[in-house]
Write a protein that holds these residues in place. Structure first.
Motif, PDB file in Angstrom:
ATOM      1  N   ALA A  83      15.539 -32.843  21.645  1.00 12.40           N
ATOM      2  CA  ALA A  83      15.510 -34.294  21.874  1.00 12.40           C
ATOM      3  C   ALA A  83      14.116 -34.844  21.613  1.00 12.40           C
ATOM      4  O   ALA A  83      13.960 -35.885  20.962  1.00 12.40           O
ATOM      5  CB  ALA A  83      15.958 -34.619  23.299  1.00 12.40           C
ATOM      6  N   SER A  84      13.110 -34.145  22.077  1.00 11.10           N
ATOM      7  CA  SER A  84      11.737 -34.595  21.879  1.00 11.10           C
ATOM      8  C   SER A  84      11.352 -34.550  20.402  1.00 11.10           C
ATOM      9  O   SER A  84      10.735 -35.485  19.887  1.00 11.10           O
ATOM     10  CB  SER A  84      10.781 -33.724  22.694  1.00 11.10           C
ATOM     11  OG  SER A  84       9.465 -34.149  22.537  1.00 11.10           O
ATOM     12  N   LEU A  85      11.704 -33.484  19.730  1.00 13.25           N
ATOM     13  CA  LEU A  85      11.424 -33.369  18.292  1.00 13.25           C
ATOM     14  C   LEU A  85      12.093 -34.507  17.532  1.00 13.25           C
ATOM     15  O   LEU A  85      11.476 -35.167  16.698  1.00 13.25           O
ATOM     16  CB  LEU A  85      11.921 -32.020  17.780  1.00 13.25           C
ATOM     17  CG  LEU A  85      11.573 -31.662  16.353  1.00 13.25           C
ATOM     18  CD1 LEU A  85      11.333 -30.164  16.249  1.00 13.25           C
ATOM     19  CD2 LEU A  85      12.631 -32.066  15.382  1.00 13.25           C
ATOM     20  N   PHE A  86      13.347 -34.766  17.858  1.00 14.80           N
ATOM     21  CA  PHE A  86      14.105 -35.814  17.175  1.00 14.80           C
ATOM     22  C   PHE A  86      13.513 -37.200  17.427  1.00 14.80           C
ATOM     23  O   PHE A  86      13.290 -37.970  16.488  1.00 14.80           O
ATOM     24  CB  PHE A  86      15.577 -35.774  17.620  1.00 14.80           C
ATOM     25  CG  PHE A  86      16.350 -36.977  17.188  1.00 14.80           C
ATOM     26  CD1 PHE A  86      16.717 -37.132  15.864  1.00 14.80           C
ATOM     27  CD2 PHE A  86      16.689 -37.972  18.087  1.00 14.80           C
ATOM     28  CE1 PHE A  86      17.418 -38.258  15.448  1.00 14.80           C
ATOM     29  CE2 PHE A  86      17.387 -39.094  17.679  1.00 14.80           C
ATOM     30  CZ  PHE A  86      17.746 -39.234  16.360  1.00 14.80           C
ATOM     31  N   ILE A  87      13.254 -37.539  18.688  1.00 11.44           N
ATOM     32  CA  ILE A  87      12.787 -38.890  18.997  1.00 11.44           C
ATOM     33  C   ILE A  87      11.399 -39.122  18.419  1.00 11.44           C
ATOM     34  O   ILE A  87      11.100 -40.217  17.932  1.00 11.44           O
ATOM     35  CB  ILE A  87      12.826 -39.183  20.522  1.00 11.44           C
ATOM     36  CG1 ILE A  87      12.693 -40.686  20.803  1.00 11.44           C
ATOM     37  CG2 ILE A  87      11.769 -38.432  21.269  1.00 11.44           C
ATOM     38  CD1 ILE A  87      13.913 -41.483  20.544  1.00 11.44           C
ATOM     39  N   ASN A  88      10.543 -38.112  18.438  1.00 13.73           N
ATOM     40  CA  ASN A  88       9.210 -38.249  17.836  1.00 13.73           C
ATOM     41  C   ASN A  88       9.323 -38.591  16.363  1.00 13.73           C
ATOM     42  O   ASN A  88       8.729 -39.552  15.886  1.00 13.73           O
ATOM     43  CB  ASN A  88       8.422 -36.942  17.985  1.00 13.73           C
ATOM     44  CG  ASN A  88       7.545 -36.927  19.185  1.00 13.73           C
ATOM     45  OD1 ASN A  88       6.464 -37.485  19.152  1.00 13.73           O
ATOM     46  ND2 ASN A  88       8.017 -36.303  20.242  1.00 13.73           N
ATOM     47  N   SER A  89      10.059 -37.792  15.655  1.00 18.48           N
ATOM     48  CA  SER A  89      10.200 -37.976  14.210  1.00 18.48           C
ATOM     49  C   SER A  89      10.847 -39.315  13.879  1.00 18.48           C
ATOM     50  O   SER A  89      10.386 -40.042  13.001  1.00 18.48           O
ATOM     51  CB  SER A  89      11.021 -36.819  13.639  1.00 18.48           C
ATOM     52  OG  SER A  89      11.211 -36.973  12.275  1.00 18.48           O
ATOM     53  N   ALA A  90      11.912 -39.646  14.585  1.00 15.55           N
ATOM     54  CA  ALA A  90      12.653 -40.875  14.299  1.00 15.55           C
ATOM     55  C   ALA A  90      11.816 -42.123  14.563  1.00 15.55           C
ATOM     56  O   ALA A  90      11.821 -43.061  13.756  1.00 15.55           O
ATOM     57  CB  ALA A  90      13.941 -40.911  15.128  1.00 15.55           C
ATOM     58  N   VAL A  91      11.101 -42.159  15.670  1.00 15.80           N
ATOM     59  CA  VAL A  91      10.303 -43.337  15.999  1.00 15.80           C
ATOM     60  C   VAL A  91       9.131 -43.471  15.035  1.00 15.80           C
ATOM     61  O   VAL A  91       8.826 -44.572  14.559  1.00 15.80           O
ATOM     62  CB  VAL A  91       9.830 -43.300  17.477  1.00 15.80           C
ATOM     63  CG1 VAL A  91       8.800 -44.373  17.757  1.00 15.80           C
ATOM     64  CG2 VAL A  91      11.025 -43.462  18.404  1.00 15.80           C
ATOM     65  N   MET A  92       8.480 -42.358  14.711  1.00 14.41           N
ATOM     66  CA  MET A  92       7.357 -42.432  13.757  1.00 14.41           C
ATOM     67  C   MET A  92       7.808 -42.958  12.405  1.00 14.41           C
ATOM     68  O   MET A  92       7.157 -43.814  11.818  1.00 14.41           O
ATOM     69  CB  MET A  92       6.708 -41.055  13.600  1.00 14.41           C
ATOM     70  CG  MET A  92       5.888 -40.607  14.761  1.00 14.41           C
ATOM     71  SD  MET A  92       5.172 -38.990  14.392  1.00 14.41           S
ATOM     72  CE  MET A  92       4.675 -38.456  15.996  1.00 14.41           C
ATOM     73  N   LYS A  93       8.924 -42.477  11.925  1.00 17.77           N
ATOM     74  CA  LYS A  93       9.438 -42.940  10.636  1.00 17.77           C
ATOM     75  C   LYS A  93       9.854 -44.401  10.708  1.00 17.77           C
ATOM     76  O   LYS A  93       9.636 -45.176   9.751  1.00 17.77           O
ATOM     77  CB  LYS A  93      10.607 -42.068  10.187  1.00 17.77           C
ATOM     78  CG  LYS A  93      10.197 -40.678   9.763  1.00 17.77           C
ATOM     79  CD  LYS A  93      11.401 -39.831   9.403  1.00 17.77           C
ATOM     80  CE  LYS A  93      10.987 -38.427   9.052  1.00 17.77           C
ATOM     81  NZ  LYS A  93      12.148 -37.550   8.810  1.00 17.77           N
ATOM     82  N   ALA A  94      10.456 -44.817  11.813  1.00 20.08           N
ATOM     83  CA  ALA A  94      10.898 -46.199  11.968  1.00 20.08           C
ATOM     84  C   ALA A  94       9.719 -47.170  12.026  1.00 20.08           C
ATOM     85  O   ALA A  94       9.812 -48.286  11.513  1.00 20.08           O
ATOM     86  CB  ALA A  94      11.761 -46.346  13.212  1.00 20.08           C
TER      87      ALA A  94
END
Length: 154
Positions: free
Chosen positions: A138-149
């Motif tokens: 979950a942490s890996l996913f949210i980090n990556s997704a928010v940074m890209k967004a």
């Protein structure tokens, strides 16, 4: 850079939340991964994991939104107008969307495990490891997704 930061965050989160889960499940020698009823009051690995994934995503996503914008401005990774978008409502929308995605994904994994494998009983150690895996992903996913967004135009 995004992948590296996300991986580091995911590993740290997995370790910390795995240790926390070890203490949360203290006094239990075994736990079910899931049970057959949503209204069951029994604590399961996935009932704890679903809420952990959601709340962790909200907290980490908010922190990443603010901290990554500062880094991105310093490194000139994107246009200033993209990095200056406000937290209300741009950031809130992003963080909430991906937190709900993490919640739903974790819930669906638990649902499919229950549907196709039934009740699986695991030891406290396995439960703590699985909680670490859930929170790390979950942490890996949210980090990556928010940074890209943050870097992407709407």
């Amino acid at each position: 850079m995004i992948q590296k930061q996300s991986l580091i965050s995911g590993m740290i989160s997995a370790i910390i939340n795995g240790i926390v889960a070890w203490f949360v499940f203290q006094g239990r020698t075994s736990l079910p991964l899931t049970v057959d009823s949503v209204s069951s009051g029994e604590k399961t690995v996935f009932s704890t994991g679903v809420m952990t994934a959601f709340t962790l995503s909200l907290i980490v996503g908010t922190i990443v939104f603010f901290s990554f914008r500062r880094i991105a401005k310093k490194l000139d990774l994107s246009l200033p107008e993209l990095l200056d978008r406000p937290f209300f409502f741009f950031g809130v929308r992003i963080v909430l969307f991906y937190a709900l995605f993490a919640f739903g994904t974790t819930a669906l994994v638990g649902l499919f495990l229950q549907k196709f494998l039934g009740i699986i009983i695991v030891s406290r150690l396995v439960a703590a490891i699985l909680m670490g895996v859930i929170s790390g992903m979950a942490s890996l996913f949210i980090n990556s997704a928010v940074m890209k967004a943050v870097l992407r135009p709407e």
